[in-house]
Write an enzyme that holds these catalytic residues in place. Structure first.
Site, PDB file in Angstrom:
ATOM      1  N   GLY A  36      57.363  32.045 -66.506  1.00  0.00           N
ATOM      2  CA  GLY A  36      57.885  30.482 -66.316  1.00  0.00           C
ATOM      3  C   GLY A  36      58.148  30.456 -64.669  1.00  0.00           C
ATOM      4  O   GLY A  36      58.156  31.453 -64.104  1.00  0.00           O
ATOM      5  N   SER A  39      70.455  29.017 -49.824  1.00  0.00           N
ATOM      6  CA  SER A  39      69.246  28.517 -49.455  1.00  0.00           C
ATOM      7  C   SER A  39      68.986  28.361 -47.974  1.00  0.00           C
ATOM      8  O   SER A  39      69.966  27.954 -47.273  1.00  0.00           O
ATOM      9  CB  SER A  39      69.167  27.168 -50.003  1.00  0.00           C
ATOM     10  OG  SER A  39      67.948  26.377 -49.467  1.00  0.00           O
ATOM     11  N   THR A  87      57.551  37.159 -53.547  1.00  0.00           N
ATOM     12  CA  THR A  87      58.077  35.763 -53.459  1.00  0.00           C
ATOM     13  C   THR A  87      59.814  35.650 -53.235  1.00  0.00           C
ATOM     14  O   THR A  87      60.356  34.637 -52.828  1.00  0.00           O
ATOM     15  CB  THR A  87      57.758  35.068 -54.833  1.00  0.00           C
ATOM     16  OG1 THR A  87      58.516  35.431 -55.762  1.00  0.00           O
ATOM     17  CG2 THR A  87      56.463  34.783 -55.064  1.00  0.00           C
ATOM     18  N   ALA A 144      55.088  36.390 -65.018  1.00  0.00           N
ATOM     19  CA  ALA A 144      54.198  35.378 -65.188  1.00  0.00           C
ATOM     20  C   ALA A 144      55.058  34.418 -66.515  1.00  0.00           C
ATOM     21  O   ALA A 144      54.248  33.496 -66.981  1.00  0.00           O
ATOM     22  CB  ALA A 144      52.859  35.475 -65.555  1.00  0.00           C
ATOM     23  N   ASP A 154      54.886  24.193 -54.485  1.00  0.00           N
ATOM     24  CA  ASP A 154      55.001  25.889 -54.485  1.00  0.00           C
ATOM     25  C   ASP A 154      53.732  26.374 -54.371  1.00  0.00           C
ATOM     26  O   ASP A 154      53.284  27.394 -53.784  1.00  0.00           O
ATOM     27  CB  ASP A 154      55.478  26.307 -55.767  1.00  0.00           C
ATOM     28  CG  ASP A 154      57.178  26.173 -55.815  1.00  0.00           C
ATOM     29  OD1 ASP A 154      57.694  26.186 -54.425  1.00  0.00           O
ATOM     30  OD2 ASP A 154      57.722  26.059 -56.707  1.00  0.00           O
ATOM     31  N   LYS A 174      63.823  22.664 -61.778  1.00  0.00           N
ATOM     32  CA  LYS A 174      62.528  22.313 -61.710  1.00  0.00           C
ATOM     33  C   LYS A 174      61.853  21.453 -62.680  1.00  0.00           C
ATOM     34  O   LYS A 174      61.187  20.591 -62.760  1.00  0.00           O
ATOM     35  CB  LYS A 174      61.692  23.434 -61.333  1.00  0.00           C
ATOM     36  CG  LYS A 174      61.908  23.908 -59.735  1.00  0.00           C
ATOM     37  CD  LYS A 174      61.117  24.975 -59.053  1.00  0.00           C
ATOM     38  CE  LYS A 174      61.289  25.388 -57.857  1.00  0.00           C
ATOM     39  NZ  LYS A 174      60.538  26.544 -57.358  1.00  0.00           N
ATOM     40  N   ASN A 185      59.455  20.435 -57.458  1.00  0.00           N
ATOM     41  CA  ASN A 185      60.164  21.192 -56.680  1.00  0.00           C
ATOM     42  C   ASN A 185      60.542  20.106 -55.097  1.00  0.00           C
ATOM     43  O   ASN A 185      61.242  20.576 -54.350  1.00  0.00           O
ATOM     44  CB  ASN A 185      59.589  22.319 -55.914  1.00  0.00           C
ATOM     45  CG  ASN A 185      58.465  22.095 -54.848  1.00  0.00           C
ATOM     46  OD1 ASN A 185      57.858  21.226 -54.867  1.00  0.00           O
ATOM     47  ND2 ASN A 185      58.269  23.331 -54.075  1.00  0.00           N
TER      48      ASN A 185
END
Length: 303
Positions: free
Chosen positions: A146, A31, A248, A144, A118, A82, A103
């Site tokens: 999840g 991250s 993304t 799309a 998000d 999440k 998130n």
């Protein structure tokens, strides 16, 4: 030297007194949120540190409770937690309820408040990178089923985008999400064209090619691109100069994903997940501190 990744055992031992914010995930060592958030904290002279906390599925609830008891201000939540975060929050923002995932956590006494930045971060990223409003776009969203795909698809519907095509390898999931989101795009006064306002499509080149003809913005929400050896999520011949392409996935500092590279080679304008990371992180900062985030400092730290 500050520890790079903390565990549940570290939280049981008290972690570090300066660390009052963190990103929680499994894995989490990759991250880039800490460099961005720590730059923001330093810019505003706030005496806190933002770290990484790795928690497994069976450790998440205890880990969050210990962070709250240690006096943490809040946390970001990434994969795979999440949806679990949604379930343990004492109260949820409207956005988190609608998007079906959390998130961002804010600790207030015994309360654990949940948010989702998000979707709103995606809106800000599009304006920042392309100078466009989601409301005006015909969107093709890959992945799309999840997670991020569901969150961004829901944001597109809430923004009442011009058109929304949902593509997923599990076609049943795409079709179910399209049916769920259809009411948000119904009963509009705008003139409708010859194609449906929201559709589900198979994840293959022929189906995607048919939808590209009715698309302004392609959004990749699949994990393809996390490794440079991954195949592209769609064939390069489908990338056209008129498209906006938003991946993304984000690459290392100073580099781009293969999808962004291929889109730019085709003459399209493209942006990576770094833009989404920046804007959802800035929104989280504003939730924790109730003040504008120093976004220029955060952007510089990412780059």
């Amino acid at each position: 030297m500050a520890k790079e990744v903390f565990t549940l055992a570290d939280l049981r031992d008290g972690a570090e007194p300066e660390m009052r914010l963190a990103v929680i995930g499994d894995p989490v060592a990759h991250s880039r949120s800490p460099q961005m958030q720590n730059a923001a904290l330093a810019k505003l002279g706030l005496p806190h540190r933002y770290g990484r906390v790795q928690l497994g599925a069976g450790e998440f609830a205890e880990g969050v409770a210990r962070m709250r008891d240690l006096g943490f201000l809040g946390a970001n939540v990434t994969l795979p937690h999440k949806v679990w975060a949604l379930r343990l929050c004492t109260d949820l923002s409207e956005g988190a309820q609608t998007l079906g995932a959390v998130n961002t956590l804010l600790f207030e006494g015994e309360k654990v408040r949940g948010f989702n930045t998000d979707g709103p971060g995606f809106v800000r990223a599009l304006r920042d990178e392309f100078g466009v409003d989601l409301h005006d776009l015909r969107v093709l969203l890959l992945g799309a089923g999840g997670g991020a795909g569901r969150a961004l698809a829901t944001q597109c519907a809430l923004a009442k985008c011009e058109r929304l095509a949902l593509v997923n390898r599990d076609f049943a999931k795409a079709r179910a999400l399209a049916a769920e989101l259809a009411p948000y795009l119904a009963h509009e006064t705008r003139l409708l064209g010859p194609t449906a306002r929201i559709v589900a499509a198979e994840f293959n080149d022929d189906s995607i090619a048919a939808e590209i003809a009715h698309t302004d913005l392609v959004v990749n929400c699949t994990p393809l691109g996390l490794r440079f050896t991954d195949p592209l999520p769609l064939h390069p011949r489908l990338l056209q100069a008129h498209l906006l392409v938003f991946d993304t996935v984000y690459a290392g500092a100073g580099s781009t994903t293969r999808l962004v590279q291929a889109a730019r080679e085709a003459g399209a304008r493209a942006a990576s997940g770094e833009a989404l990371l920046l804007h959802q992180g800035a929104l989280a900062f504003e939730i924790w501190f109730n003040r504008p985030a120093p976004i220029d400092a955060m952007r510089a730290a990412l780059r």
